[in-house]
Design a protein around this motif. Structure first.
Motif, PDB file in Angstrom:
ATOM      1  N   LEU A   1       1.081  -1.148  -0.028  1.00 56.56           N
ATOM      2  CA  LEU A   1      -0.294  -0.034  -0.278  1.00 56.56           C
ATOM      3  C   LEU A   1       0.930   1.279   0.994  1.00 56.56           C
ATOM      4  CD1 LEU A   1      -3.032  -0.910   2.769  1.00 56.56           C
ATOM      5  CD2 LEU A   1      -3.019  -0.501  -0.129  1.00 56.56           C
ATOM      6  N   GLN A   2       1.723   1.612   0.626  1.00 55.18           N
ATOM      7  CA  GLN A   2       2.825   2.340   0.494  1.00 55.18           C
ATOM      8  C   GLN A   2       3.389   2.744  -0.953  1.00 55.18           C
ATOM      9  OE1 GLN A   2       3.381   4.658   3.178  1.00 55.18           O
ATOM     10  NE2 GLN A   2       3.019   3.920   5.035  1.00 55.18           N
ATOM     11  N   GLU A   3       3.769   1.901  -1.610  1.00 56.47           N
ATOM     12  CA  GLU A   3       4.283   1.586  -2.362  1.00 56.47           C
ATOM     13  C   GLU A   3       3.867   1.820  -4.067  1.00 56.47           C
ATOM     14  OE1 GLU A   3       8.006   1.728  -5.398  1.00 56.47           O
ATOM     15  OE2 GLU A   3       8.164   0.926  -3.069  1.00 56.47           O
ATOM     16  N   THR A   4       2.024   1.579  -3.280  1.00 57.36           N
ATOM     17  CA  THR A   4       1.759   2.261  -4.164  1.00 57.36           C
ATOM     18  C   THR A   4       0.931   3.671  -4.271  1.00 57.36           C
ATOM     19  OG1 THR A   4       0.622  -0.422  -4.366  1.00 57.36           O
ATOM     20  CG2 THR A   4      -0.678   1.890  -4.888  1.00 57.36           C
ATOM     21  N   LYS A   5       1.356   3.932  -2.582  1.00 60.50           N
ATOM     22  CA  LYS A   5       0.672   5.316  -2.743  1.00 60.50           C
ATOM     23  C   LYS A   5       1.738   5.892  -2.959  1.00 60.50           C
ATOM     24  CE  LYS A   5       0.209   8.378   1.366  1.00 60.50           C
ATOM     25  NZ  LYS A   5      -0.056   8.320   2.596  1.00 60.50           N
ATOM     26  N   LYS A   6       2.658   5.943  -3.072  1.00 56.38           N
ATOM     27  CA  LYS A   6       3.975   6.770  -3.523  1.00 56.38           C
ATOM     28  C   LYS A   6       4.547   6.974  -5.087  1.00 56.38           C
ATOM     29  CE  LYS A   6       8.145   4.709  -2.957  1.00 56.38           C
ATOM     30  NZ  LYS A   6       9.704   4.632  -2.143  1.00 56.38           N
ATOM     31  N   GLN A   7       3.279   5.924  -5.750  1.00 57.61           N
ATOM     32  CA  GLN A   7       3.330   5.827  -7.070  1.00 57.61           C
ATOM     33  C   GLN A   7       2.651   6.766  -7.779  1.00 57.61           C
ATOM     34  OE1 GLN A   7       6.532   4.178  -9.798  1.00 57.61           O
ATOM     35  NE2 GLN A   7       4.850   5.494 -11.262  1.00 57.61           N
ATOM     36  N   LEU A   8       1.556   6.678  -6.812  1.00 58.97           N
ATOM     37  CA  LEU A   8       0.584   7.576  -7.395  1.00 58.97           C
ATOM     38  C   LEU A   8       0.752   9.280  -6.860  1.00 58.97           C
ATOM     39  CD1 LEU A   8      -2.906   5.538  -6.202  1.00 58.97           C
ATOM     40  CD2 LEU A   8      -3.004   6.466  -8.119  1.00 58.97           C
ATOM     41  N   LEU A   9       1.525   9.407  -5.662  1.00 59.58           N
ATOM     42  CA  LEU A   9       1.963  10.473  -5.767  1.00 59.58           C
ATOM     43  C   LEU A   9       2.492  11.256  -6.214  1.00 59.58           C
ATOM     44  CD1 LEU A   9       1.950  10.694  -1.596  1.00 59.58           C
ATOM     45  CD2 LEU A   9       0.403  12.163  -3.447  1.00 59.58           C
ATOM     46  N   LYS A  10       3.505  10.696  -7.028  1.00 57.70           N
ATOM     47  CA  LYS A  10       4.567  10.292  -7.688  1.00 57.70           C
ATOM     48  C   LYS A  10       4.079  11.273 -10.026  1.00 57.70           C
ATOM     49  CE  LYS A  10       8.803   8.747 -10.370  1.00 57.70           C
ATOM     50  NZ  LYS A  10       9.877   7.547 -10.465  1.00 57.70           N
ATOM     51  N   GLU A  11       2.443  10.203  -9.953  1.00 48.09           N
ATOM     52  CA  GLU A  11       2.529  10.313 -10.915  1.00 48.09           C
ATOM     53  C   GLU A  11       1.828  11.251 -11.264  1.00 48.09           C
ATOM     54  OE1 GLU A  11       0.159   6.742 -11.735  1.00 48.09           O
ATOM     55  OE2 GLU A  11       1.849   5.550 -12.012  1.00 48.09           O
ATOM     56  N   MET A  12       1.128  11.707  -9.935  1.00 49.31           N
ATOM     57  CA  MET A  12       0.098  13.346  -9.947  1.00 49.31           C
ATOM     58  C   MET A  12       0.787  14.589  -9.865  1.00 49.31           C
ATOM     59  SD  MET A  12      -2.620  12.117  -6.898  1.00 49.31           S
ATOM     60  CE  MET A  12      -3.103  13.953  -6.929  1.00 49.31           C
ATOM     61  N   GLN A  13       1.839  14.169  -9.090  1.00 51.32           N
ATOM     62  CA  GLN A  13       3.310  15.098  -8.716  1.00 51.32           C
ATOM     63  C   GLN A  13       3.698  15.757 -10.763  1.00 51.32           C
ATOM     64  OE1 GLN A  13       5.593  14.218  -6.224  1.00 51.32           O
ATOM     65  NE2 GLN A  13       4.799  15.250  -3.950  1.00 51.32           N
ATOM     66  N   GLY A  14       3.870  14.905 -11.683  1.00 52.31           N
ATOM     67  CA  GLY A  14       4.217  15.021 -12.670  1.00 52.31           C
ATOM     68  C   GLY A  14       3.648  15.300 -13.690  1.00 52.31           C
TER      69      GLY A  14
END
Length: 156
Positions: A28-41
């Motif tokens: 879940l933490q990894e998924t969250k980190k990936q989502l945040l990275k995509e959104m920030q991009g």
């Protein structure tokens, strides 16, 4: 023809469940980190967008459509982030993997596919059926109002 699932050893299943629950927080933490990275991009891309100079109406319309799509995607991802945060809280509370409706265990396969789910398959189906029923009722009410309104307008 009816198929039946192969019987599993309850002890083996409990062990697999415990192991999965240990890994769930990391997943879940990894998924969250990936989502945040995509959104920030996407946000960065949006703010560093091309200037309007020398661009025609079609380019501007295309850019606007892209902004709307990004907004929709970010909105969905915010909802997903919220669901992930709730799942992480349930892990802390030791209620992760327990259906919020019937309080039964959510099947391991479902948790693997949707690690932030709050409902078992049966309760999710019931929730979706109820939502469809409500939507149908709302649609029928809206249709009746339209018919009544049309009828009233014809009488004036």
């Amino acid at each position: 023809m009816r198929y039946s699932l192969p019987k599993t050893d309850p002890e083996k299943e409990k062990k697999q469940r415990r192991e999965f629950l240990k890994q769930a927080a990391d997943t879940l933490q990894e998924t969250k980190k990936q989502l945040l990275k995509e959104m920030q991009g996407r946000v960065k891309e949006e703010t560093e967008g091309i200037k309007d100079e020398g661009r025609d109406t079609y380019d501007l319309a295309s850019d606007e459509r892209d902004r709307e799509i990004n907004f929709i995607l970010n909105d969905r991802e915010r909802e997903k982030l919220h669901a992930i945060d709730e799942a992480l809280q349930r892990i802390k509370d030791k209620s992760y993997g327990i259906c919020e409706s019937c309080e039964g265990e959510i099947q391991l396969g479902r948790l693997k596919v949707l690690p932030f789910t709050r409902l078992c398959v049966k309760c999710q189906e019931e929730t979706e059926k109820e939502s469809r029923r409500q939507k149908t009722l709302e649609d029928e009410r809206g249709y009746r109002k339209l018919v009544i309104t049309d009828f009233e307008e014809d009488n004036f």
